[in-house]
Design a protein around this motif. Structure first.
Motif, mmCIF file in Angstrom:
data_model
loop_
_atom_site.group_PDB
_atom_site.id
_atom_site.type_symbol
_atom_site.label_atom_id
_atom_site.label_comp_id
_atom_site.label_asym_id
_atom_site.label_seq_id
_atom_site.Cartn_x
_atom_site.Cartn_y
_atom_site.Cartn_z
ATOM 1 N N TYR A 94 0.824 -1.211 0.000
ATOM 2 C CA TYR A 94 0.000 0.000 0.000
ATOM 3 C C TYR A 94 0.858 1.261 0.000
ATOM 4 O O TYR A 94 0.501 2.266 -0.601
ATOM 5 C CB TYR A 94 -0.933 0.019 1.202
ATOM 6 C CG TYR A 94 -2.049 -0.975 1.126
ATOM 7 C CD1 TYR A 94 -2.430 -1.544 -0.077
ATOM 8 C CD2 TYR A 94 -2.735 -1.353 2.257
ATOM 9 C CE1 TYR A 94 -3.454 -2.460 -0.144
ATOM 10 C CE2 TYR A 94 -3.769 -2.273 2.195
ATOM 11 C CZ TYR A 94 -4.112 -2.818 0.991
ATOM 12 O OH TYR A 94 -5.134 -3.719 0.925
ATOM 13 N N LEU A 95 1.993 1.201 0.684
ATOM 14 C CA LEU A 95 2.896 2.344 0.710
ATOM 15 C C LEU A 95 3.464 2.614 -0.686
ATOM 16 O O LEU A 95 3.558 3.771 -1.107
ATOM 17 C CB LEU A 95 4.022 2.086 1.712
ATOM 18 C CG LEU A 95 4.859 3.263 2.156
ATOM 19 C CD1 LEU A 95 3.996 4.323 2.815
ATOM 20 C CD2 LEU A 95 5.928 2.803 3.113
ATOM 21 N N SER A 137 0.211 -1.040 10.689
ATOM 22 C CA SER A 137 1.663 -1.003 10.572
ATOM 23 C C SER A 137 2.173 0.388 10.939
ATOM 24 O O SER A 137 1.860 1.373 10.286
ATOM 25 C CB SER A 137 2.069 -1.356 9.140
ATOM 26 O OG SER A 137 3.447 -1.193 8.980
ATOM 27 N N ARG A 138 2.961 0.461 12.004
ATOM 28 C CA ARG A 138 3.496 1.747 12.452
ATOM 29 C C ARG A 138 4.505 2.305 11.464
ATOM 30 O O ARG A 138 4.533 3.508 11.207
ATOM 31 C CB ARG A 138 4.146 1.593 13.825
ATOM 32 C CG ARG A 138 3.183 1.267 14.925
ATOM 33 C CD ARG A 138 3.907 1.163 16.252
ATOM 34 N NE ARG A 138 4.985 0.203 16.213
ATOM 35 C CZ ARG A 138 4.917 -1.048 16.647
ATOM 36 N NH1 ARG A 138 3.786 -1.487 17.157
ATOM 37 N NH2 ARG A 138 5.955 -1.858 16.587
ATOM 38 N N ALA A 139 5.340 1.429 10.912
ATOM 39 C CA ALA A 139 6.367 1.896 9.975
ATOM 40 C C ALA A 139 5.734 2.515 8.733
ATOM 41 O O ALA A 139 6.184 3.568 8.263
ATOM 42 C CB ALA A 139 7.285 0.743 9.591
ATOM 43 N N ALA A 140 4.700 1.879 8.208
ATOM 44 C CA ALA A 140 4.030 2.429 7.027
ATOM 45 C C ALA A 140 3.334 3.746 7.369
ATOM 46 O O ALA A 140 3.326 4.679 6.558
ATOM 47 C CB ALA A 140 3.027 1.421 6.473
ATOM 48 N N PHE A 141 2.767 3.833 8.546
ATOM 49 C CA PHE A 141 2.081 5.056 8.958
ATOM 50 C C PHE A 141 3.064 6.221 9.084
ATOM 51 O O PHE A 141 2.825 7.314 8.561
ATOM 52 C CB PHE A 141 1.343 4.812 10.271
ATOM 53 C CG PHE A 141 0.613 6.010 10.786
ATOM 54 C CD1 PHE A 141 -0.505 6.490 10.120
ATOM 55 C CD2 PHE A 141 1.034 6.662 11.922
ATOM 56 C CE1 PHE A 141 -1.186 7.601 10.588
ATOM 57 C CE2 PHE A 141 0.365 7.771 12.398
ATOM 58 C CZ PHE A 141 -0.746 8.240 11.732
ATOM 59 N N ILE A 142 4.190 5.983 9.741
ATOM 60 C CA ILE A 142 5.184 7.047 9.923
ATOM 61 C C ILE A 142 5.802 7.445 8.579
ATOM 62 O O ILE A 142 5.980 8.635 8.288
ATOM 63 C CB ILE A 142 6.266 6.601 10.925
ATOM 64 C CG1 ILE A 142 5.646 6.496 12.327
ATOM 65 C CG2 ILE A 142 7.445 7.556 10.946
ATOM 66 C CD1 ILE A 142 6.522 5.836 13.346
ATOM 67 N N THR A 143 6.086 6.454 7.742
ATOM 68 C CA THR A 143 6.647 6.743 6.429
ATOM 69 C C THR A 143 5.668 7.523 5.568
ATOM 70 O O THR A 143 6.065 8.434 4.830
ATOM 71 C CB THR A 143 7.053 5.439 5.720
ATOM 72 O OG1 THR A 143 7.913 4.705 6.587
ATOM 73 C CG2 THR A 143 7.768 5.718 4.430
#
Length: 167
Positions: A94-95, A137-143
């Motif tokens: 999705y990212l 997903s925290r990493a996808a959210f922050i990115t």
């Protein structure tokens, strides 16, 4: 003509890939694909068409995979897995699709194309961001927050001085 210095670097990469122990054949096959891609002479217009085709392919892939994933009871678990076996892999895809939607919107702005088409890509990016939040997903959210900030910065800083092309 083959560019000697980068070609030597590619030869060193092939040697290192051969020495490093792995059970997979994908590093060598990926290397062969990349070296043929590197040795092909592209015109700037061809590179722009290749880049736009890559973005369009990612977005069409997102629509197809998301449509197929929604047919099989996608919300039975707390974190949305979608078409993949793990929510983090789903968020990574999705990212990439989110990057593609924002990139397509930015290219349309540089080309001074129809604002309705740009709005469609912004809405698509919003839908992708919403489904990305369901993965947890925290990493996808922050990115995605960092990427959206950079996208807004480029939108503000881009002016009429930019060329129409990407490269």
């Amino acid at each position: 003509a083959i560019k000697k210095v980068p070609f030597c670097i590619c030869g060193i990469m092939l040697l290192l890939m051969s020495i490093i122990r792995t059970d997979f054949d994908w590093p060598i096959s990926l290397f062969v694909i990349c070296i043929f891609f590197y040795l092909t002479d592209f015109e700037p217009r061809d590179l722009q068409n290749l880049f736009c085709g890559l973005l369009d392919g990612l977005l069409v892939g997102f629509i197809v995979i998301q449509g197929q994933a929604l047919m099989y009871r996608p919300y039975d678990k707390i974190r949305y897995e979608g078409f993949y076996a793990q929510p983090s892999l789903n968020a990574l895809f999705y990212l990439c699709a989110y990057y593609a939607a924002l990139g397509k919107c930015y290219l349309l702005k540089l080309q001074k194309r129809n604002i309705v088409l740009r709005l469609i890509y912004i809405l698509m990016a919003g839908f992708i961001a919403a489904t990305m939040l369901f993965t947890g997903s925290r990493a996808a959210f922050i990115t995605s927050i960092i990427l959206t900030s950079a996208f807004l910065l480029f939108q503000v800083l881009s002016s009429a001085k930019h060329k129409v092309g990407v490269f």
